[in-house]
Design a protein around this motif. Structure first.
Motif, PDB file in Angstrom:
ATOM      1  N   GLY A   1      63.727   7.135 134.740  1.00  0.00           N
ATOM      2  CA  GLY A   1      64.674   7.150 135.844  1.00  0.00           C
ATOM      3  C   GLY A   1      65.437   8.458 135.896  1.00  0.00           C
ATOM      4  N   ASN A   2      66.343   8.549 136.865  1.00  0.00           N
ATOM      5  CA  ASN A   2      67.083   9.784 137.091  1.00  0.00           C
ATOM      6  C   ASN A   2      67.975  10.142 135.903  1.00  0.00           C
ATOM      7  OD1 ASN A   2      67.806  11.991 138.729  1.00  0.00           O
ATOM      8  ND2 ASN A   2      69.684  10.958 139.359  1.00  0.00           N
ATOM      9  N   VAL A   3      68.619   9.128 135.287  1.00  0.00           N
ATOM     10  CA  VAL A   3      69.506   9.390 134.152  1.00  0.00           C
ATOM     11  C   VAL A   3      68.707   9.979 132.991  1.00  0.00           C
ATOM     12  CG1 VAL A   3      71.051   8.348 132.464  1.00  0.00           C
ATOM     13  CG2 VAL A   3      71.098   7.572 134.835  1.00  0.00           C
ATOM     14  N   THR A   4      67.582   9.376 132.688  1.00  0.00           N
ATOM     15  CA  THR A   4      66.733   9.873 131.594  1.00  0.00           C
ATOM     16  C   THR A   4      66.254  11.288 131.876  1.00  0.00           C
ATOM     17  OG1 THR A   4      66.007   7.615 131.136  1.00  0.00           O
ATOM     18  CG2 THR A   4      64.678   9.382 130.221  1.00  0.00           C
ATOM     19  N   ASN A   5      65.850  11.557 133.111  1.00  0.00           N
ATOM     20  CA  ASN A   5      65.361  12.889 133.467  1.00  0.00           C
ATOM     21  C   ASN A   5      66.452  13.952 133.315  1.00  0.00           C
ATOM     22  OD1 ASN A   5      62.845  11.847 134.093  1.00  0.00           O
ATOM     23  ND2 ASN A   5      63.324  11.575 136.260  1.00  0.00           N
ATOM     24  N   LEU A   6      67.673  13.620 133.720  1.00  0.00           N
ATOM     25  CA  LEU A   6      68.773  14.578 133.603  1.00  0.00           C
ATOM     26  C   LEU A   6      69.116  14.851 132.142  1.00  0.00           C
ATOM     27  CD1 LEU A   6      71.090  13.331 136.486  1.00  0.00           C
ATOM     28  CD2 LEU A   6      69.915  15.529 136.386  1.00  0.00           C
ATOM     29  N   PHE A   7      69.219  13.788 131.351  1.00  0.00           N
ATOM     30  CA  PHE A   7      69.512  13.973 129.925  1.00  0.00           C
ATOM     31  C   PHE A   7      68.417  14.789 129.239  1.00  0.00           C
ATOM     32  CE2 PHE A   7      72.435  10.065 129.701  1.00  0.00           C
ATOM     33  CZ  PHE A   7      73.559  10.864 129.727  1.00  0.00           C
ATOM     34  N   TYR A   8      67.168  14.504 129.578  1.00  0.00           N
ATOM     35  CA  TYR A   8      66.069  15.226 128.926  1.00  0.00           C
ATOM     36  C   TYR A   8      66.048  16.697 129.353  1.00  0.00           C
ATOM     37  CZ  TYR A   8      61.430  16.786 127.656  1.00  0.00           C
ATOM     38  OH  TYR A   8      60.379  17.515 127.148  1.00  0.00           O
ATOM     39  N   SER A   9      66.213  16.959 130.656  1.00  0.00           N
ATOM     40  CA  SER A   9      66.189  18.346 131.142  1.00  0.00           C
ATOM     41  C   SER A   9      67.317  19.166 130.525  1.00  0.00           C
ATOM     42  CB  SER A   9      66.297  18.365 132.672  1.00  0.00           C
ATOM     43  OG  SER A   9      65.252  17.631 133.258  1.00  0.00           O
ATOM     44  N   GLY A  10      68.528  18.593 130.520  1.00  0.00           N
ATOM     45  CA  GLY A  10      69.644  19.302 129.901  1.00  0.00           C
ATOM     46  C   GLY A  10      69.426  19.507 128.412  1.00  0.00           C
ATOM     47  N   GLY A  11      68.897  18.485 127.730  1.00  0.00           N
ATOM     48  CA  GLY A  11      68.623  18.612 126.302  1.00  0.00           C
ATOM     49  C   GLY A  11      67.575  19.649 125.992  1.00  0.00           C
ATOM     50  N   LEU A  12      66.571  19.754 126.864  1.00  0.00           N
ATOM     51  CA  LEU A  12      65.511  20.743 126.651  1.00  0.00           C
ATOM     52  C   LEU A  12      66.063  22.166 126.732  1.00  0.00           C
ATOM     53  CD1 LEU A  12      62.482  20.384 126.083  1.00  0.00           C
ATOM     54  CD2 LEU A  12      62.057  20.859 128.493  1.00  0.00           C
ATOM     55  N   LEU A  13      66.951  22.408 127.695  1.00  0.00           N
ATOM     56  CA  LEU A  13      67.572  23.735 127.798  1.00  0.00           C
ATOM     57  C   LEU A  13      68.435  24.030 126.573  1.00  0.00           C
ATOM     58  CD1 LEU A  13      68.570  23.830 131.576  1.00  0.00           C
ATOM     59  CD2 LEU A  13      66.829  25.204 130.445  1.00  0.00           C
ATOM     60  N   LEU A  14      69.160  23.027 126.103  1.00  0.00           N
ATOM     61  CA  LEU A  14      69.980  23.217 124.900  1.00  0.00           C
ATOM     62  C   LEU A  14      69.110  23.504 123.680  1.00  0.00           C
ATOM     63  CD1 LEU A  14      72.717  20.440 125.276  1.00  0.00           C
ATOM     64  CD2 LEU A  14      72.993  22.899 125.569  1.00  0.00           C
ATOM     65  N   ILE A  15      68.000  22.794 123.556  1.00  0.00           N
ATOM     66  CA  ILE A  15      67.098  23.019 122.423  1.00  0.00           C
ATOM     67  C   ILE A  15      66.527  24.431 122.466  1.00  0.00           C
ATOM     68  CG2 ILE A  15      64.840  22.354 121.470  1.00  0.00           C
ATOM     69  CD1 ILE A  15      65.535  19.460 122.206  1.00  0.00           C
ATOM     70  N   PHE A  16      66.161  24.904 123.666  1.00  0.00           N
ATOM     71  CA  PHE A  16      65.626  26.255 123.805  1.00  0.00           C
ATOM     72  C   PHE A  16      66.658  27.293 123.361  1.00  0.00           C
ATOM     73  CE2 PHE A  16      65.033  30.093 126.433  1.00  0.00           C
ATOM     74  CZ  PHE A  16      63.750  30.451 126.037  1.00  0.00           C
ATOM     75  N   SER A  17      67.879  27.144 123.874  1.00  0.00           N
ATOM     76  CA  SER A  17      68.930  28.110 123.563  1.00  0.00           C
ATOM     77  C   SER A  17      69.322  28.052 122.093  1.00  0.00           C
ATOM     78  CB  SER A  17      70.146  27.830 124.449  1.00  0.00           C
ATOM     79  OG  SER A  17      71.203  28.722 124.157  1.00  0.00           O
ATOM     80  N   MET A  18      69.463  26.855 121.555  1.00  0.00           N
ATOM     81  CA  MET A  18      69.943  26.703 120.178  1.00  0.00           C
ATOM     82  C   MET A  18      68.856  27.054 119.156  1.00  0.00           C
ATOM     83  SD  MET A  18      72.156  23.219 120.782  1.00  0.00           S
ATOM     84  CE  MET A  18      72.921  23.203 119.173  1.00  0.00           C
ATOM     85  N   THR A  19      67.593  26.852 119.514  1.00  0.00           N
ATOM     86  CA  THR A  19      66.512  27.267 118.610  1.00  0.00           C
ATOM     87  C   THR A  19      66.500  28.783 118.451  1.00  0.00           C
ATOM     88  OG1 THR A  19      65.175  25.339 119.237  1.00  0.00           O
ATOM     89  CG2 THR A  19      64.033  27.175 118.183  1.00  0.00           C
ATOM     90  N   LEU A  20      66.674  29.491 119.572  1.00  0.00           N
ATOM     91  CA  LEU A  20      66.761  30.954 119.494  1.00  0.00           C
ATOM     92  C   LEU A  20      67.979  31.382 118.674  1.00  0.00           C
ATOM     93  CD1 LEU A  20      65.798  32.060 123.124  1.00  0.00           C
ATOM     94  CD2 LEU A  20      64.455  32.359 121.035  1.00  0.00           C
ATOM     95  N   ASP A  21      69.057  30.625 118.795  1.00  0.00           N
ATOM     96  CA  ASP A  21      70.270  30.934 118.031  1.00  0.00           C
ATOM     97  C   ASP A  21      70.034  30.773 116.527  1.00  0.00           C
ATOM     98  OD1 ASP A  21      72.853  31.839 117.950  1.00  0.00           O
ATOM     99  OD2 ASP A  21      73.736  29.837 118.081  1.00  0.00           O
ATOM    100  N   VAL A  22      69.293  29.733 116.150  1.00  0.00           N
ATOM    101  CA  VAL A  22      68.966  29.527 114.734  1.00  0.00           C
ATOM    102  C   VAL A  22      68.021  30.615 114.235  1.00  0.00           C
ATOM    103  CG1 VAL A  22      67.789  27.995 113.108  1.00  0.00           C
ATOM    104  CG2 VAL A  22      69.391  27.049 114.770  1.00  0.00           C
ATOM    105  N   LEU A  23      67.017  30.934 115.039  1.00  0.00           N
ATOM    106  CA  LEU A  23      66.054  31.969 114.636  1.00  0.00           C
ATOM    107  C   LEU A  23      66.707  33.340 114.531  1.00  0.00           C
ATOM    108  CD1 LEU A  23      62.959  30.855 116.750  1.00  0.00           C
ATOM    109  CD2 LEU A  23      63.232  30.711 114.262  1.00  0.00           C
TER     110      LEU A  23
END
Length: 301
Positions: free
Chosen positions: A69-91
């Motif tokens: 549903g829409n709620v799941t899609n929004l949480f996942y999309s936002g989480g994916l961007l955070l994971i991308f940014s934070m993974t680069l921060d860790v690396l």
């Protein structure tokens, strides 16, 4: 790990998350050079790494346990961007980049606030969803709150509660000129075969999702209960038979499309106008009507 969303949606989302993390590793290794161990700050690594781990854990939980549903899609999309940014921060703790290269710095900084904004929209949608579910729960409970009558699998009420509601509607109907109530029986044909082929856990998940969809599709004054196994009873107060049949058409279409039923499994829906003077007689008449309907259905070899 087993994912419960239909059509393995959860699996491809997890794979996409892993692919994003690998893309970050590829960018860092290609554009930067490894730092000496002495330059790695363990406290920064612990703080940034633990935060990234919690975000990944939250995304996995959302994908694995929330319905599509829409709620799941929004949480996942936002989480994916955070994971991308934070993974680069860790690396960034492991790799050194040329001072002239600003690309990775931008990729670390820009996606994070965007992801948080998307998370915020997801939280707003989740709040609206909770309000709707609360309203549906109140509609389920009607005037009675005997929670020993709740079915543990579907969270619907069981037959004793349903009988109480039918008795109340019959009593109210005797004192008014409104339309009488309509009873509906919903049954999954060949559910035993579905259980045998896919397992009881998949069968339980099917019944749970079907009950949630029916509650969301029915009107606030309606009530759906689980009779037993794959059989459901629905009470439609002050409803004509034509209105009930039209509503059941909508429910049949939505259940069939959302549940992705195999070809051998179909929905059997029977409606009955309540003209009896007791709930037991009305429910028995519905069951007798179902038996008479199925008795004359030709058997296909």
């Amino acid at each position: 790990m087993r994912f419960t969303n239909s059509n393995f949606t959860g699996d491809w989302r997890i794979l996409l998350t892993i692919a994003i993390a690998l893309l970050c590793l590829l960018l860092s290794s290609q554009l930067g050079s490894l730092k000496p161990l002495a330059q790695i700050d363990p406290f920064d690594l612990l703080g940034e790494g633990s935060t990234l781990f919690l975000v990944i854990l939250a995304v996995v939980f959302v994908v694995n346990h929330r319905p599509l549903g829409n709620v799941t899609n929004l949480f996942y999309s936002g989480g994916l961007l955070l994971i991308f940014s934070m993974t680069l921060d860790v690396l960034d703790e492991f790799f050194h980049y040329p001072d002239s290269l600003r690309l990775l710095s931008w990729l670390e900084s820009i996606p994070q606030p965007v992801g948080l904004v998307i998370f915020g929209f997801g939280a707003l949608e989740w709040r609206r969803e909770n309000k709707m579910l609360t309203r549906q729960l109140k509609a389920r409970e009607k005037n009675l709150r005997s929670h020993q009558w709740i079915d543990p699998l579907t969270s619907l009420y069981t037959t004793p509660y349903f009988i109480k509601l039918v008795e109340r509607e019959i009593a109210l109907g005797q004192n008014t000129s409104a339309e009488p109530a309509v009873l509906v029986r919903v049954n999954f044909k060949n559910f035993t075969q579905y259980n045998n082929e896919r397992g009881t856990k998949a069968g339980d998940e099917l019944l749970h999702r079907a009950s949630e969809l029916m509650v969301l599709l029915l009107r606030p004054q309606d009530c759906v209960c689980r009779e037993h196994s794959d059989h459901f009873l629905i009470l439609l107060p002050q409803t004509s038979l034509s209105q009930a049949n039209n509503l059941m058409k909508v429910i049949r279409q939505n259940l069939s499309s959302e549940l992705n039923l195999p070809t051998y499994t179909s929905l059997e829906i029977q409606t009955h106008r309540v003209e009896e003077v007791s709930a037991a007689d009305a429910i028995n008449a519905l069951h007798k009507q179902v038996e008479e309907t199925t008795r004359y259905v030709p058997r296909v070899n």
